[in-house]
Design a protein around this motif. Structure first.
Motif, short mmCIF file in Angstrom:
data_model
loop_
_atom_site.label_atom_id
_atom_site.label_comp_id
_atom_site.label_asym_id
_atom_site.label_seq_id
_atom_site.Cartn_x
_atom_site.Cartn_y
_atom_site.Cartn_z
N LEU A 10 0.82 -1.20 0.00
CA LEU A 10 0.00 0.00 0.00
C LEU A 10 0.86 1.25 0.00
O LEU A 10 0.65 2.17 -0.80
CB LEU A 10 -0.92 0.00 1.21
CG LEU A 10 -1.77 1.25 1.40
CD1 LEU A 10 -2.75 1.41 0.25
CD2 LEU A 10 -2.52 1.19 2.71
N LEU A 442 -7.05 5.24 -0.79
CA LEU A 442 -6.28 4.20 -0.11
C LEU A 442 -5.91 4.70 1.28
O LEU A 442 -5.76 5.90 1.50
CB LEU A 442 -4.99 3.89 -0.89
CG LEU A 442 -5.14 3.42 -2.34
CD1 LEU A 442 -3.78 3.36 -3.01
CD2 LEU A 442 -5.83 2.06 -2.39
N ALA A 478 -9.13 0.15 0.72
CA ALA A 478 -9.13 0.72 -0.64
C ALA A 478 -10.57 0.87 -1.09
O ALA A 478 -11.39 -0.02 -0.87
CB ALA A 478 -8.36 -0.17 -1.60
#
Length: 803
Positions: A10, A442, A478
């Motif tokens: 991420l 995100l 997300a």
């Protein structure tokens, strides 16, 4: 290990996207530019953060805010005709017609001087007369007006005026008929139990209340029925500004509440603060009658409470793209409670009186630092937020039991409860509008929660204990959404690692470790500008709280003691919602349906104390799968220029499972038997505002709650009518308010039950009261409508969100 890989991927994605978006877009030859500079007409000084809105055919195409030097430049515009609006709070709106052609691609508006709007009141946080309800894509927002602030002195007192929200006589909050609701203040959790927290927040310190009934994956998944976010006032106006509020509630004894909101802004720095307090005694009375032995319990409860709420912070606007903020919320509470329980029997020699005294003091401090970065790409943001809260409580209690029988000596004991909690949170959020129709969000978060609970007593029949309940939660989410002409959708998922470890006297009482995915999906359809449909789905969890798990008394009377269950498992819920909002000529109408599937439901149990059959133990346990459904509808309608109404109804039904104790006539002992009921609740509210003159308004409020069947007890119906008025003077800078709550003194909490003993009861509180309030605002600042402030709104398009 899986979570670490997710977080690494991420963070890598965040930085790769940041690098990709750092390339300057190429300006095509067939696009134009609008530029200019905005100044104050009176001082000739440049005005930063002015809204520049570009419209085509009455629709907003794009926009910009001016820089610190008052300049703006809007690029990549198609060669067409536009209307440019220059908007700034406290100033008159300026409109310019612009035509971009092949021969005139660049439109320089030069220097535009705007002047103050004499109609606008200079100063801080002007509270509107009536409250307004906004139905946004993922939440209902109640902007708290003067009609709500006069409903009572605290947040707890005004909650019953809000659609789908209920507060019972003990201050316990429920949303859509369910108490599993997460309460946040300024988007952050508090270590204080919700019923106590709401009594500490002055109503005049509240800016708005957000109801998020089916949150997306970017929000923490706690709370079966959703999230209630209380947003406190925070000013960002130039110079020094303040508002002062004071209130007096007349009931059995007077109660005082005050609040002060201030800010000072100069240059790039804004300092803000809020202070509120509540002082006074609260009285409750009740009785419970057992029908099997004709005995009666009579309760006389007095709480003398003092609470203080502070919020102090600052914003530093580094430049147009970067802002750093820091604030602290401090709650201080001191309470002295006296509970007298008188048990009267047909045989007077069995009568007794228990006098309990509770001396409590607690402090809760929240410390928050946030950094927001706006990239060169419109709408792309990166947020980093660090939050740490510390809660400490100490309670000394004494219990004295005296008997009517002179042959039985009185007995007494003392005990002490010590409670410490710490919650540390770090979250990172990234928002990237991939194009004008597509948005990607995100984020990652770490939460470390530590609690310690110590119990000491000199009662030989009880034991000292040391209990801890620790949580480690790591998550990443997300969401991906697209918006087309009439249809929009969003898909999301939250990945979470959860570890819990409970220790009782050095021995593991409960332990769990699991990895879970919480998906979410939503879709909106707007056939016209005045009609919108929304359907959403989410999976949520209700984790046992400290009070539900600690095996230490929450309260104790001669016939009932409440304790927790350290072996409680989490409860999971899958929710589906369908909402519809229609804008009409004189207002708006909204309605919604919801269905929930509940797994491993947490519910109350009530059973006789094995050591004393006349004593009952109240605790919690897990039960099988369950379902719930309901609907709600509300209308905001302006009948004419002097009369507006806001009726609202809601209905919820849930199949509840629980254990009840049934007397076995053969063995003369109690057996635990499973019981299932359908608990259906209907609520109706009607708020009516009347404008007598420009400065004088009156209000009328009605409330009804139906009876509700429960596993242990069946609740009776409740209803009331309130009325009030408010008068504004000194050019609307001052307001005097009055409200008469529960005119006919009809609010009473009645109930009956059959297990383990047939019994009926009723509790009353100071529902009938007269509230007088005074508000005064002063200051000469103009509001800076910053993009950074979107973080405070916690709206769906923002990066920060609620955790």
């Amino acid at each position: 290990m899986k979570l670490k890989l997710i977080l690494i991927c991420l963070i890598g994605t965040l930085f790769s996207m940041q690098a990709q978006t750092s390339v300057k877009p190429t300006i095509l030859e067939n696009t134009g530019i609008i530029s200019g500079k905005i100044t104050d007409k009176k001082t000739n000084e440049p005005l930063p953060y002015v809204n520049i809105v570009v419209k085509e055919n009455n629709k907003v195409i794009t926009g910009e805010i001016t820089s610190d030097k008052g300049t703006f430049q809007i690029k990549n515009l198609a060669l067409k005709d536009y209307i440019v609006e220059i908007q700034f709070m406290g100033y008159k709106t300026i409109t310019k017609a612009i035509s971009l052609t092949n021969d005139a691609k660049n439109a320089n508006l030069n220097t535009i001087a705007i002047e103050e709007d004499a109609i606008e009141l200079k100063g801080v946080n002007i509270i509107a007369e009536p409250s307004t309800i906004e139905q946004k894509i993922d939440r209902k927002v109640i902007n708290v007006g003067k009609d709500l602030t006069t409903a009572g002195a605290t947040a707890s007192e005004i909650m019953n005026n809000i659609p789908s929200v209920n507060v019972d006589q003990d201050g316990k909050l429920s949303l859509r008929g369910n108490e599993n609701v997460r309460v946040l203040v300024d988007g952050r959790p508090s270590n204080i139990e919700a019923s106590q927290l709401l009594k500490q927040i002055p109503s005049t310190s509240i800016k708005k209340i957000e109801l998020i009934t089916n949150p997306s994956a970017k929000y923490n998944p706690e709370g079966m029925s959703g999230i209630i976010n209380i947003v406190l006032h925070k000013n960002a106006n130039d110079g020094f500004n303040a508002s002062i509020n004071t209130g007096l509630t007349f009931a059995q004894t007077p109660k005082i509440s005050n609040s002060l909101n201030m800010n000072y802004r100069t240059g790039k720095v804004n300092f803000f603060s809020t202070y509120g307090n509540n002082f006074g005694k609260n009285f409750n009375e009740g009785n419970i009658s057992r029908l099997d032995d004709n005995s009666n319990q009579m309760f006389d409860i007095v709480n003398d409470n003092k609470s203080h709420l502070f919020k102090i912070g600052m914003d530093y606007y580094i430049n147009d793209k970067n802002t750093i903020s820091a604030y602290t919320n401090q709650n201080i509470f001191v309470g002295n409670g006296i509970v007298d329980v008188n048990i009267v029997n047909p045989n007077t020699s069995q009568n007794l009186l228990l006098n309990s005294k509770y001396f409590s003091d607690n402090t809760d401090g929240t410390y928050n630092v946030a950094f927001k970065h706006l990239t060169k790409k419109e709408g792309e943001t990166l947020d980093l937020e660090i939050n740490h809260s510390i809660y400490s409580e100490n309670q000394d209690a004494s219990f004295l039991t005296t008997f009517n029988n002179p042959n039985i000596p009185s007995s007494s004991y003392n005990d002490n409860l010590g409670d410490k909690r710490q919650n540390s949170t770090v979250n990172l959020d990234y928002v990237n509008p991939l194009n004008d129709k597509t948005n990607l969000e995100l984020g990652a978060e770490s939460r470390i929660i530590r609690t310690e609970n110590n119990y000491m007593t000199n009662n030989s029949s009880l034991s000292n204990s040391d209990y801890s309940y620790d949580l480690d939660i790591y998550s990443a989410y997300a969401t991906f959404g697209q918006k087309f002409k009439k249809i929009g959708y969003q898909l999301g998922a939250r990945f979470e690692s959860y570890k819990v470890n409970a220790m009782l006297n050095g021995v593991t009482a409960y332990k769990d470790d699991y990895f879970t995915v919480y998906p979410s999906a939503s879709m909106t359809y707007s056939p016209t500008e005045k009609n919108q449909f929304q359907i959403s789905l989410s999976r949520r969890v209700d984790r046992p709280s400290l009070d539900q798990t600690k095996p230490i008394r929450e309260f104790s009377t001669p016939r009932i003691t409440s304790i927790g269950n350290p072996e409680l498992d989490p409860q999971f819920t899958t929710s589906i919602e369908l909402n519809y909002t229609k804008t009409i000529a004189k207002g708006s109408f909204s309605t919604g349906l919801f269905i929930r599937s509940i797994y491993n439901e947490i519910n109350r149990i009530l059973y006789p104390d094995p050591q004393n059959q006349d004593q009952q133990i109240m605790s919690f346990d897990n039960f099988d799968n369950n379902t719930a459904y309901g609907f709600e509808a509300s209308l905001n309608y302006k009948i004419n220029s002097w009369w507006d109404i806001q009726p609202a109804i809601d209905f919820s039904s849930i199949n509840q499972n629980g254990l009840v104790s049934v007397l076995n006539s053969t063995t003369n002992t109690f057996d635990l038997v499973s019981k299932e009921v359908t608990a259906s609740a209907f609520n109706a509210r009607f708020n009516s505002n009347f404008k007598a003159t420009k400065n004088l308004r009156f209000l009328l409020f009605g409330f009804y709650r139906s009876g509700v069947d429960g596993v242990q007890f069946n609740g009776k119906e409740m209803y009331k009518i309130d009325t009030g008025g408010r008068y504004s003077f000194l050019k609307d800078k001052a307001t005097l308010s009055v409200r008469f709550n529960d005119i006919f003194n009809t609010m009473k909490a009645g109930f009956d039950g059959q297990n383990p003993y047939p019994q009926v009861g009723q509790f009353t509180w100071e529902s009938q009261s007269l509230y007088l309030g005074f508000n005064y605002i002063f200051g000469a600042g103009k509001n800076k409508n910053l993009q950074r402030k979107q973080r405070d709104n916690n709206t769906k398009q923002d990066g920060g969100g609620l955790f």
